[in-house]
Motif scaffolding. Structure first.
Motif, short mmCIF file in Angstrom:
data_model
loop_
_atom_site.label_atom_id
_atom_site.label_comp_id
_atom_site.label_asym_id
_atom_site.label_seq_id
_atom_site.Cartn_x
_atom_site.Cartn_y
_atom_site.Cartn_z
N ALA A 28 -10.61 28.78 71.44
CA ALA A 28 -9.12 28.18 71.09
C ALA A 28 -9.25 27.77 69.54
CB ALA A 28 -8.92 26.98 72.21
N ARG A 29 -9.56 28.77 68.77
CA ARG A 29 -9.42 28.82 67.42
C ARG A 29 -8.36 29.52 67.17
NH1 ARG A 29 -15.50 29.79 65.00
NH2 ARG A 29 -15.16 31.59 66.27
N VAL A 30 -7.37 29.21 66.45
CA VAL A 30 -6.31 29.99 66.09
C VAL A 30 -5.63 30.05 64.56
CG1 VAL A 30 -5.24 29.65 68.40
CG2 VAL A 30 -4.68 27.99 66.71
N LYS A 31 -5.13 31.00 64.50
CA LYS A 31 -4.40 31.44 63.12
C LYS A 31 -3.15 32.13 63.45
CE LYS A 31 -6.90 35.75 62.34
NZ LYS A 31 -7.88 36.45 61.37
N GLY A 32 -2.16 32.06 62.27
CA GLY A 32 -0.97 32.53 62.53
C GLY A 32 -0.02 32.31 61.63
N TYR A 33 0.96 33.02 61.28
CA TYR A 33 1.98 32.86 60.32
C TYR A 33 3.62 33.37 60.93
CZ TYR A 33 1.38 37.86 59.55
OH TYR A 33 1.32 39.06 59.70
N VAL A 34 4.63 32.90 60.34
CA VAL A 34 5.96 33.37 60.55
C VAL A 34 6.30 34.30 59.19
CG1 VAL A 34 6.67 31.63 61.82
CG2 VAL A 34 6.81 31.49 59.34
N ILE A 35 6.94 35.40 59.46
CA ILE A 35 7.44 36.32 58.33
C ILE A 35 8.00 35.29 57.35
CG2 ILE A 35 8.31 38.74 57.84
CD1 ILE A 35 7.30 39.69 60.58
N ASN A 36 9.10 34.91 57.64
CA ASN A 36 9.79 34.21 56.75
C ASN A 36 9.89 32.74 57.07
OD1 ASN A 36 11.96 33.31 54.99
ND2 ASN A 36 13.71 34.07 56.44
N PRO A 37 8.95 31.94 56.35
CA PRO A 37 8.59 30.53 56.53
C PRO A 37 9.65 29.77 55.89
CG PRO A 37 7.08 31.35 54.80
CD PRO A 37 7.97 32.71 55.41
N GLN A 38 10.46 30.20 55.26
CA GLN A 38 11.42 29.38 54.53
C GLN A 38 12.91 29.37 55.17
OE1 GLN A 38 10.86 27.14 52.00
NE2 GLN A 38 8.49 27.85 52.61
N ILE A 39 13.01 29.91 56.20
CA ILE A 39 14.13 29.96 57.03
C ILE A 39 15.21 28.46 56.81
CG2 ILE A 39 13.18 29.32 59.31
CD1 ILE A 39 15.26 31.04 60.59
N GLU A 40 16.48 28.83 56.60
CA GLU A 40 17.32 27.58 56.62
C GLU A 40 17.31 26.79 57.91
OE1 GLU A 40 20.93 28.53 54.98
OE2 GLU A 40 20.26 29.19 53.11
#
Length: 291
Positions: A85-97
């Motif tokens: 249960a070690r995880v990593k991740g991201y969103v493509i556009n982190p600065q969405i309004e």
């Protein structure tokens, strides 16, 4: 309090259960990626789901990837988990309004838009096992529930939530995943359908001070709930300077020499943990000498 996942069964092993408190995990992701509230909610939900699904893997080398791609301004979310249960991740556009729906809640579905969910399990076979479904709502939990029904033929109920504070930090984050095993009788099915239909959001229950154990007792009551294991999820990225050095070396002597002559530096970025690895002129020269 340390994040934790409960692995449990109920109704004489007819129901498989995972429940997660992931406040620290979601908060670390927010800090690393500097996400705005809608992006924080979307990423936190996906990381929580990945952690619970990762806990279903059997071997140390198994890897699970959740990939949301949509037409909305968020564009996509990627989360990767292992069996610990070690995880990593991201969103493509982190600065969405900031986006809110008609109920005044963070509009994760609108941020993702129309698209697809792909879940891939790499279990050391010749090819990874992958399943893909169209997004139902883009709200993460409903889409993963749909994936289980269509791709794995496993009746499931998935609940995910992230409560974001006014300073953009994470107040609460968690979820549960309840799955019916073959042979589940009508009594437990009817019970779950009835209680989950009006069950409060998990972040509300956590904010009220309830533990995961309390929440599962609310759902299963006298249906032989048995806690099997406690797992501690964490945000974990296995990138390193050594790996980035190997990546630079792998592009070839001529290409590396060209970077040295034209730019005199190189910067490699890890999307998963938002870490930059900088190589100055001297560092590039050392890599070239390895050829």
């Amino acid at each position: 309090m340390q994040d934790y996942i409960i692995r449990a069964t109920a109704a004489n092993n007819a129901v498989r259960i995972f429940a997660a408190n992931t406040k620290n995990l979601a908060n670390e992701a927010q800090i690393r990626h500097k996400t705005t509230p809608v992006a924080t909610a979307a990423l936190g939900r996906t990381l929580t789901a990945a952690a619970m699904m990762g806990a279903t893997l059997k071997n140390e080398t198994d890897i699970l990837t959740i990939d949301f791609r949509g037409s909305g301004p968020l564009k996509g979310i990627i989360a990767v988990a292992d069996e610990k249960a070690r995880v990593k991740g991201y969103v493509i556009n982190p600065q969405i309004e900031l986006m809110k729906n008609a109920k005044g809640k963070l509009d994760v579905g609108g941020a993702i838009g129309i698209g697809v969910l792909t879940i891939t399990k790499d279990m050391g076979l010749k090819e990874p096992v992958s399943g893909q479904v169209e997004l139902i709502t883009g709200e993460i939990a409903e889409d993963i529930t749909y994936y289980f029904a269509v791709s794995e033929q496993t009746p499931s109920s998935v609940s995910l939530g992230v409560l974001v504070d006014v300073d953009y930090s994470v107040k609460q984050s968690g979820g549960f995943m309840i799955q019916l095993m073959p042979g589940a009788d009508e009594e437990i099915i009817s019970h779950l359908e009835k209680i989950l239909l009006t069950f409060p959001p998990i972040t509300q229950l956590l904010e009220e001070g309830n533990s995961l154990e309390d929440i599962l007792e609310m759902i299963f009551n006298k249906h032989d709930l048995e806690i099997l294991e406690i797992i501690h999820p964490e945000f974990y990225c296995n990138c390193s300077r050594e790996k980035t050095e190997k990546a630079l070396i792998s592009i070839g002597h001529d290409e590396l020499q060209q970077i040295l002559e034209e730019d005199k530096k190189a910067n490699l970025h890890c999307n998963f943990c938002n870490t930059d690895y900088f190589f100055n002129e001297e560092a590039l020269q050392k890599l070239i000498k390895q050829y």
